[in-house]
Design a protein around this motif. Structure first.
Motif, mmCIF file in Angstrom:
data_model
loop_
_atom_site.group_PDB
_atom_site.id
_atom_site.type_symbol
_atom_site.label_atom_id
_atom_site.label_comp_id
_atom_site.label_asym_id
_atom_site.label_seq_id
_atom_site.Cartn_x
_atom_site.Cartn_y
_atom_site.Cartn_z
ATOM 1 N N VAL A 109 -19.496 -14.451 -31.321
ATOM 2 C CA VAL A 109 -18.269 -15.269 -31.125
ATOM 3 C C VAL A 109 -17.072 -15.302 -32.166
ATOM 4 O O VAL A 109 -16.249 -14.935 -32.059
ATOM 5 N N LEU A 110 -17.781 -15.256 -33.312
ATOM 6 C CA LEU A 110 -17.062 -15.071 -34.651
ATOM 7 C C LEU A 110 -16.181 -13.738 -34.822
ATOM 8 O O LEU A 110 -15.245 -13.534 -34.903
ATOM 9 N N SER A 111 -17.229 -12.714 -34.571
ATOM 10 C CA SER A 111 -16.488 -11.325 -34.756
ATOM 11 C C SER A 111 -15.487 -11.052 -33.653
ATOM 12 O O SER A 111 -14.555 -10.359 -33.798
ATOM 13 N N GLY A 112 -15.689 -11.940 -32.405
ATOM 14 C CA GLY A 112 -14.698 -11.518 -31.384
ATOM 15 C C GLY A 112 -13.581 -12.392 -31.654
ATOM 16 O O GLY A 112 -12.419 -11.809 -31.318
ATOM 17 N N ILE A 113 -13.560 -13.586 -32.315
ATOM 18 C CA ILE A 113 -12.229 -14.125 -32.683
ATOM 19 C C ILE A 113 -11.736 -13.280 -33.737
ATOM 20 O O ILE A 113 -10.254 -13.207 -33.703
ATOM 21 N N ILE A 114 -12.537 -12.809 -34.691
ATOM 22 C CA ILE A 114 -11.587 -11.940 -35.670
ATOM 23 C C ILE A 114 -11.158 -10.808 -35.265
ATOM 24 O O ILE A 114 -9.924 -10.404 -35.549
ATOM 25 N N ALA A 115 -11.760 -10.125 -34.207
ATOM 26 C CA ALA A 115 -11.199 -8.837 -33.608
ATOM 27 C C ALA A 115 -9.975 -9.381 -32.807
ATOM 28 O O ALA A 115 -8.933 -8.725 -32.681
ATOM 29 N N GLY A 116 -10.011 -10.569 -32.461
ATOM 30 C CA GLY A 116 -8.668 -11.164 -31.646
ATOM 31 C C GLY A 116 -7.610 -11.194 -32.388
ATOM 32 O O GLY A 116 -6.496 -10.872 -32.168
ATOM 33 N N ILE A 117 -8.132 -11.946 -33.721
ATOM 34 C CA ILE A 117 -6.865 -12.078 -34.668
ATOM 35 C C ILE A 117 -6.416 -10.525 -35.117
ATOM 36 O O ILE A 117 -5.074 -10.664 -35.215
ATOM 37 N N ILE A 119 -6.472 -7.802 -33.458
ATOM 38 C CA ILE A 119 -5.501 -7.132 -32.535
ATOM 39 C C ILE A 119 -4.155 -7.933 -32.272
ATOM 40 O O ILE A 119 -2.935 -7.131 -32.367
ATOM 41 N N ILE A 120 -4.321 -9.255 -32.017
ATOM 42 C CA ILE A 120 -3.052 -10.032 -32.201
ATOM 43 C C ILE A 120 -2.143 -9.586 -33.360
ATOM 44 O O ILE A 120 -0.931 -9.167 -33.222
ATOM 45 N N ALA A 121 -2.714 -9.704 -34.671
ATOM 46 C CA ALA A 121 -1.901 -9.445 -35.850
ATOM 47 C C ALA A 121 -1.275 -7.930 -35.757
ATOM 48 O O ALA A 121 -0.146 -7.715 -36.078
ATOM 49 N N GLY A 122 -2.161 -6.921 -35.237
ATOM 50 C CA GLY A 122 -1.818 -5.614 -35.200
ATOM 51 C C GLY A 122 -0.455 -5.428 -34.331
ATOM 52 O O GLY A 122 0.371 -4.815 -34.432
#
Ligand SMILES: [Zn+2]
Length: 132
Positions: A109-117, A119-122
């Motif tokens: 879940v944590l890595s999913g959130i980080i990946a999401g951030i 991607i969004i940041a990207g």
């Protein structure tokens, strides 16, 4: 029935001499009679079946390494089963599966959130660059 201590042949209870070998069986205490069972017979009743790891608890632990969710579910099921059977080994094994599964779920879940951030940041950065 008693048995000859010399040849092991079955002899009559009131026999004084073994009909097979001719040895005296007068003082022969029946080895399978009254005295022996007090030491041998109660043992199987008191010996509980060996506590072993249940298949379910092993499966839960193994699965938790590969698929956290499935491992977690199987481990919880194994833990409930182990509580019913009273197997402490299976309970501890299932607990390990639950902990590993839960930790991996958390990491996932944590890595999913980080990946999401990221991607969004990207995309945000791309968007900003596109505007410029
Ligand atoms: Zn004999």
């Amino acid at each position: 029935m008693k048995f000859c201590t010399h040849c092991g042949k079955e002899v009559l209870d009131d026999a004084l001499i073994c009909p097979n070998c001719g040895c005296s069986v007068q003082y022969d205490e029946n080895p399978q009679g009254a005295a022996a069972p007090q030491f041998t017979a109660p043992q199987p009743q008191h010996t509980a079946p060996a506590d072993t790891y249940s298949t379910m608890s092993i499966l839960g632990l193994v699965l938790s390494f590969f698929t956290a969710l499935v491992g977690l579910i199987v481990s919880v099921m194994a833990y409930n089963e182990a509580k019913n059977t009273g197997s402490l080994k299976s309970q501890s094994m299932a607990k390990a599966g639950i902990i590993i599964g839960a930790v991996e779920m958390g990491v996932g879940v944590l890595s999913g959130i980080i990946a999401g951030i990221i991607i969004i940041a990207g995309f945000g950065t791309l968007g900003a660059l596109a505007i410029i």
